[in-house]
Motif scaffolding. Structure first.
Motif, PDB file in Angstrom:
ATOM      1  N   ASP A  71      31.002  44.120  29.917  1.00 21.55           N
ATOM      2  CA  ASP A  71      31.922  43.446  29.003  1.00 21.55           C
ATOM      3  C   ASP A  71      32.086  41.989  29.423  1.00 21.55           C
ATOM      4  OD1 ASP A  71      33.803  43.040  27.008  1.00 21.55           O
ATOM      5  OD2 ASP A  71      35.487  43.668  28.264  1.00 21.55           O
ATOM      6  N   PRO A  72      31.111  41.131  29.121  1.00 23.08           N
ATOM      7  CA  PRO A  72      31.210  39.728  29.544  1.00 23.08           C
ATOM      8  C   PRO A  72      32.317  38.996  28.804  1.00 23.08           C
ATOM      9  CG  PRO A  72      29.367  40.024  28.055  1.00 23.08           C
ATOM     10  CD  PRO A  72      29.891  41.397  28.350  1.00 23.08           C
ATOM     11  N   GLY A  73      32.749  37.875  29.393  1.00 27.17           N
ATOM     12  CA  GLY A  73      33.798  37.080  28.757  1.00 27.17           C
ATOM     13  C   GLY A  73      34.341  36.037  29.713  1.00 27.17           C
ATOM     14  N   PRO A  74      35.398  35.332  29.296  1.00 27.42           N
ATOM     15  CA  PRO A  74      35.916  34.228  30.100  1.00 27.42           C
ATOM     16  C   PRO A  74      36.721  34.697  31.304  1.00 27.42           C
ATOM     17  CG  PRO A  74      37.253  34.526  28.142  1.00 27.42           C
ATOM     18  CD  PRO A  74      36.092  35.475  28.014  1.00 27.42           C
ATOM     19  N   VAL A  75      36.701  33.876  32.338  1.00 26.13           N
ATOM     20  CA  VAL A  75      37.461  34.107  33.569  1.00 26.13           C
ATOM     21  C   VAL A  75      38.212  32.824  33.901  1.00 26.13           C
ATOM     22  CG1 VAL A  75      37.259  34.438  36.074  1.00 26.13           C
ATOM     23  CG2 VAL A  75      35.982  35.912  34.500  1.00 26.13           C
ATOM     24  N   HIS A  76      39.450  32.966  34.380  1.00 28.63           N
ATOM     25  CA  HIS A  76      40.281  31.805  34.704  1.00 28.63           C
ATOM     26  C   HIS A  76      40.562  31.758  36.202  1.00 28.63           C
ATOM     27  CE1 HIS A  76      44.541  29.805  34.526  1.00 28.63           C
ATOM     28  NE2 HIS A  76      43.608  28.940  34.856  1.00 28.63           N
ATOM     29  N   LEU A  77      40.148  30.669  36.846  1.00 28.37           N
ATOM     30  CA  LEU A  77      40.485  30.398  38.236  1.00 28.37           C
ATOM     31  C   LEU A  77      41.436  29.206  38.264  1.00 28.37           C
ATOM     32  CD1 LEU A  77      37.039  30.756  40.082  1.00 28.37           C
ATOM     33  CD2 LEU A  77      38.734  32.523  39.546  1.00 28.37           C
ATOM     34  N   ASN A  78      42.663  29.436  38.688  1.00 30.40           N
ATOM     35  CA  ASN A  78      43.650  28.359  38.802  1.00 30.40           C
ATOM     36  C   ASN A  78      43.616  27.834  40.233  1.00 30.40           C
ATOM     37  OD1 ASN A  78      45.772  26.862  37.404  1.00 30.40           O
ATOM     38  ND2 ASN A  78      47.141  27.771  38.924  1.00 30.40           N
ATOM     39  N   LEU A  79      43.336  26.546  40.397  1.00 31.89           N
ATOM     40  CA  LEU A  79      43.018  25.957  41.699  1.00 31.89           C
ATOM     41  C   LEU A  79      44.143  25.025  42.132  1.00 31.89           C
ATOM     42  CD1 LEU A  79      39.339  24.952  40.790  1.00 31.89           C
ATOM     43  CD2 LEU A  79      40.195  27.204  41.501  1.00 31.89           C
ATOM     44  N   ALA A  80      45.021  25.510  42.985  1.00 31.53           N
ATOM     45  CA  ALA A  80      46.128  24.698  43.501  1.00 31.53           C
ATOM     46  C   ALA A  80      45.610  23.833  44.648  1.00 31.53           C
ATOM     47  CB  ALA A  80      47.257  25.599  43.979  1.00 31.53           C
ATOM     48  N   LEU A  81      45.802  22.521  44.550  1.00 33.17           N
ATOM     49  CA  LEU A  81      45.241  21.589  45.523  1.00 33.17           C
ATOM     50  C   LEU A  81      46.314  20.610  45.988  1.00 33.17           C
ATOM     51  CD1 LEU A  81      41.913  20.843  43.618  1.00 33.17           C
ATOM     52  CD2 LEU A  81      42.193  22.353  45.583  1.00 33.17           C
ATOM     53  N   ARG A  82      46.354  20.386  47.304  1.00 35.47           N
ATOM     54  CA  ARG A  82      47.258  19.382  47.879  1.00 35.47           C
ATOM     55  C   ARG A  82      46.487  18.107  48.204  1.00 35.47           C
ATOM     56  NH1 ARG A  82      49.440  23.694  51.349  1.00 35.47           N
ATOM     57  NH2 ARG A  82      51.437  24.384  50.496  1.00 35.47           N
ATOM     58  N   GLU A  83      47.178  17.015  48.222  1.00 37.63           N
ATOM     59  CA  GLU A  83      46.579  15.760  48.677  1.00 37.63           C
ATOM     60  C   GLU A  83      46.330  15.841  50.178  1.00 37.63           C
ATOM     61  OE1 GLU A  83      49.276  12.739  47.432  1.00 37.63           O
ATOM     62  OE2 GLU A  83      48.734  12.931  45.314  1.00 37.63           O
ATOM     63  N   ARG A 110      33.187  37.178  42.559  1.00 40.86           N
ATOM     64  CA  ARG A 110      33.831  38.113  41.629  1.00 40.86           C
ATOM     65  C   ARG A 110      33.964  37.493  40.238  1.00 40.86           C
ATOM     66  NH1 ARG A 110      39.882  40.896  42.093  1.00 40.86           N
ATOM     67  NH2 ARG A 110      39.745  42.051  40.136  1.00 40.86           N
ATOM     68  N   ALA A 111      34.317  36.214  40.189  1.00 40.07           N
ATOM     69  CA  ALA A 111      34.451  35.537  38.897  1.00 40.07           C
ATOM     70  C   ALA A 111      33.148  35.600  38.115  1.00 40.07           C
ATOM     71  CB  ALA A 111      34.888  34.094  39.107  1.00 40.07           C
ATOM     72  N   LEU A 112      32.020  35.391  38.796  1.00 40.33           N
ATOM     73  CA  LEU A 112      30.722  35.421  38.121  1.00 40.33           C
ATOM     74  C   LEU A 112      30.380  36.831  37.645  1.00 40.33           C
ATOM     75  CD1 LEU A 112      28.705  33.069  40.489  1.00 40.33           C
ATOM     76  CD2 LEU A 112      29.509  32.542  38.178  1.00 40.33           C
ATOM     77  N   LEU A 113      30.664  37.821  38.475  1.00 36.09           N
ATOM     78  CA  LEU A 113      30.357  39.200  38.095  1.00 36.09           C
ATOM     79  C   LEU A 113      31.190  39.634  36.888  1.00 36.09           C
ATOM     80  CD1 LEU A 113      30.108  40.939  41.600  1.00 36.09           C
ATOM     81  CD2 LEU A 113      28.252  40.192  40.116  1.00 36.09           C
ATOM     82  N   VAL A 114      32.461  39.260  36.892  1.00 39.26           N
ATOM     83  CA  VAL A 114      33.318  39.641  35.764  1.00 39.26           C
ATOM     84  C   VAL A 114      32.900  38.880  34.512  1.00 39.26           C
ATOM     85  CG1 VAL A 114      35.668  39.615  34.866  1.00 39.26           C
ATOM     86  CG2 VAL A 114      35.263  40.261  37.248  1.00 39.26           C
ATOM     87  N   ALA A 115      32.648  37.580  34.646  1.00 44.81           N
ATOM     88  CA  ALA A 115      32.301  36.772  33.479  1.00 44.81           C
ATOM     89  C   ALA A 115      31.016  37.251  32.816  1.00 44.81           C
ATOM     90  CB  ALA A 115      32.163  35.301  33.871  1.00 44.81           C
ATOM     91  N   THR A 116      30.045  37.654  33.607  1.00 47.16           N
ATOM     92  CA  THR A 116      28.760  38.099  33.046  1.00 47.16           C
ATOM     93  C   THR A 116      28.778  39.554  32.617  1.00 47.16           C
ATOM     94  OG1 THR A 116      27.954  38.616  35.270  1.00 47.16           O
ATOM     95  CG2 THR A 116      27.447  36.426  34.388  1.00 47.16           C
ATOM     96  N   GLY A 117      29.862  40.280  32.939  1.00 44.44           N
ATOM     97  CA  GLY A 117      29.918  41.691  32.599  1.00 44.44           C
ATOM     98  C   GLY A 117      28.979  42.530  33.416  1.00 44.44           C
ATOM     99  N   ALA A 118      28.572  42.033  34.594  1.00 43.35           N
ATOM    100  CA  ALA A 118      27.580  42.741  35.395  1.00 43.35           C
ATOM    101  C   ALA A 118      28.088  44.093  35.883  1.00 43.35           C
ATOM    102  CB  ALA A 118      27.169  41.876  36.587  1.00 43.35           C
ATOM    103  N   LEU A 119      29.392  44.243  36.036  1.00 47.13           N
ATOM    104  CA  LEU A 119      29.938  45.504  36.506  1.00 47.13           C
ATOM    105  C   LEU A 119      30.485  46.367  35.377  1.00 47.13           C
ATOM    106  CD1 LEU A 119      31.859  44.222  39.670  1.00 47.13           C
ATOM    107  CD2 LEU A 119      29.585  45.248  39.551  1.00 47.13           C
ATOM    108  N   SER A 120      30.941  45.737  34.307  1.00 45.48           N
ATOM    109  CA  SER A 120      31.612  46.473  33.239  1.00 45.48           C
ATOM    110  C   SER A 120      30.825  46.541  31.946  1.00 45.48           C
ATOM    111  CB  SER A 120      32.969  45.819  32.953  1.00 45.48           C
ATOM    112  OG  SER A 120      32.776  44.520  32.401  1.00 45.48           O
TER     113      SER A 120
END
Length: 588
Positions: free
Chosen positions: A169-181, A157-167
């Protein structure tokens, strides 16, 4: 395999399967699982990895890569303040429609809001600057199959939104990655990443992509039904104003403009520059008083985001001009609030019936020739003034640099004066790819943007790369010159007109005599640095040139190189007035 490592490998695998070929990593601890997964993908030849020690530099490097290649490029940071340094590039990408992926590692929820080290509220950090943002759940043991499907769906989904493939309207996408040790792989794992499709959780071996890109609200001028007779002819003088836009959109505009007989006033990064109908020095023509009034068009077709010229902005806001805008973005450019119609795509190049477009408009005979001849007269007057001065002024530098570049070259233009000097004084020419950060038009990260664009351009078989940027723009991103051991080094020549500060202000209202008392302190901002020595200290070959012959010789040496041309703010401002007056006199 621990959950954080498993997540990182699946995420990177899906990004690569979805078309990612380059990625930028800024070092950090919390982001280690994803950084290592990207490194594994590099070892297996699945992508090219670029490492930068400064997050802002890394973000603009990714922006340049994505802008030149037209593909999404992720930039990875650790948690905390590191994430804030991506914001400027995110804003530029948002306004310029560049597919940038912001991957920010984060602490797990139990550490947020507790005062834990290097922990801030990263959820929704970039606000409206991104097309989409999501906070991924923390990877957990015992839920591998379900999590794999979820992680892959988010990446797709991030790639499709970023490239504007569906809309559209390409642009930046933010994925916040919470990681535990633990954040590192279990034991020593030197193996490269497995080939595409080896990870679990996919229904088939193909990446998730959109079948048909979005096209917006439809064509502005529709193709007539087969056999329909042409309607009554109505004369309408049409002009194209083309601002910063993807190269493909600009080239399509040139084809249609040639067919319709529309002159094209294209900014250097519009993709129309040097194409058929391209007019030199549009800002000088539109600012010429009587000539501009006599040749005011009835209709202007706006493509991209024109932002360089006040005379162009005034034309678009004129009450007697019909403005039609072509843009794939919902936030279309309309600073003067004068747009009459908006379309998501260009008119069909074949939609011409009986010598006119299907709206029934006929371009008057000689309309395009009048603009071309005026541009020739104004340009000859400008050249006469420039050639009479033996110095390599900033205006002459812009003209001569463009003329000297080899076919197939890339040119990246910095904001402020350089892009405007090229727009006003250089002769538009085909065979160059010209890029500029005009989404927000800041001076941020221009060195890194140029390096990223050069790497992408040359990775695709393009020729040498060049960048023209002012001294403050150059100093603003000095860390972009730091290329670590093993990093790819582009054939890039940075040309820096150095007028010891903010020279553009000398040509604007702050440069007027009544503001002289405070000009130097708050506008001129002299830095007093030897930029040749600065560049050499950061590992780049560098030289100062003073005349046109010196410029040609320095350009012939190739990159990586910095070429510095010293100038004077006040002298450049005075020259700009003389050049404008000469052009207007030639049109009177």
């Amino acid at each position: 395999m621990n959950p954080s490592t498993a997540f990182a490998r699946v995420l990177v695998d899906e990004l690569v399967r979805g078309g990612v070929t380059d990625a930028v990593v800024c070092p950090g601890s919390r982001s280690a699982p994803v950084a290592l997964a990207l490194h594994q993908a590099e070892l297996s030849g699945r992508l090219r990895l670029h490492v930068r020690i400064d997050e802002r530099t890394g973000a603009f490097l990714a922006l340049g890569l994505a802008k030149a290649a037209g593909r999404p490029v992720p930039v990875l940071t650790t948690s905390g303040t590191a994430t804030a340094h991506l914001h400027a590039a995110a804003l530029e990408a948002a306004h310029a429609g560049v597919p940038l992926l912001l991957l920010t590692a984060d602490r797990p929820p139990e550490l947020r809001g507790t005062g834990a080290n290097q922990t801030v509220d990263q959820v929704g950090l970039y606000g409206g600057a991104v097309r989409w943002a999501t906070d991924l759940g923390v990877p957990e043991e015992g839920r591998e199959a379900a999590q794999n499907r979820y992680w892959r769906s988010v990446a797709a989904r991030a790639l499709l939104v970023a490239t504007g493939a569906l809309s559209g309207d390409p642009g930046p996408v933010h994925l916040n990655l919470a990681l535990r040790e633990p954040l590192l792989p279990d034991g020593h794992d030197p193996r490269p990443a497995p080939p595409a499709g080896a990870w679990a959780g996919r229904p088939d071996g193909a990446p998730w992509t959109a079948a048909t890109p979005g096209t917006g609200p439809g064509p502005m001028l529709a193709t007539p039904p087969a056999g329909a007779p042409p309607g009554p002819a109505r004369s309408r003088r049409t002009l194209v104003v083309a601002g910063d836009a993807p190269v493909a959109l600009g080239r399509g505009t040139s084809v249609i403009a040639e067919q319709r007989g529309w002159p094209v006033l294209g900014e250097p990064s519009s993709g129309t520059w040097g194409g058929s109908g391209s007019v030199r020095g549009a800002a000088l023509l539109l600012g010429s008083g009587a000539w501009a009034a006599e040749h005011r068009p009835d209709r202007v077709v706006v493509v991209g985001r024109p932002t360089l010229s006040r005379p162009v902005s005034a034309l678009l806001a004129h009450p007697d001009v019909v403005v039609d805008t072509v843009t794939p973005h919902p936030g279309w450019p309309d600073a003067g609030r004068g747009t009459h119609r908006v379309a998501g795509v260009l008119p069909d190049p074949g939609a011409v019936v009986g010598g006119r477009d299907v709206s029934g408009h006929v371009v008057p005979d000689g309309w395009a020739q009048e603009w071309a001849q005026a541009a020739q007269r104004a340009g000859a007057a400008v050249d006469e003034v420039l050639d009479a001065d033996p110095r390599l002024t900033a205006a002459r530098l812009a003209r001569d640099l463009v003329a000297a570049l080899p076919a197939g070259a890339l040119l990246v233009l910095g904001s402020s004066n350089p892009v405007r000097d090229v727009d006003r004084y250089a002769v538009p020419r085909a065979g160059l790819t010209v890029l500029a950060n005009r989404g927000v038009a800041g001076i941020d990260g221009t060195v890194s943007t140029a390096i990223g664009a050069a790497l992408a351009h040359q990775g695709a078989g393009g020729g040498p790369a060049y960048a023209l940027m002012g001294d403050l723009t150059f100093l603003h991103d000095l860390q972009g010159l730091l290329l670590g051991d093993g990093e790819r080094v582009p054939d890039l020549t940075l040309v820096v007109p150095d007028n010891d500060g903010g020279g553009i202000f000398a040509q604007l209202e702050p440069g007027r005599a009544e503001h002289a008392a405070g000009y130097r302190r708050v506008f001129g901002t002299p830095h007093g640095r030897d930029l040749v020595a600065v560049a050499r200290a950061l590992g780049w070959a560098a030289t100062a040139v003073h005349d046109p012959d010196g410029l040609r010789g320095a350009l012939a040496l190739g990159g990586p190189r910095v070429v510095v041309v010293r100038g004077d703010q006040r002298a450049e401002a005075d020259l700009a007035v003389r050049l404008r007056d000469a052009a207007h006199a030639a049109l009177s």
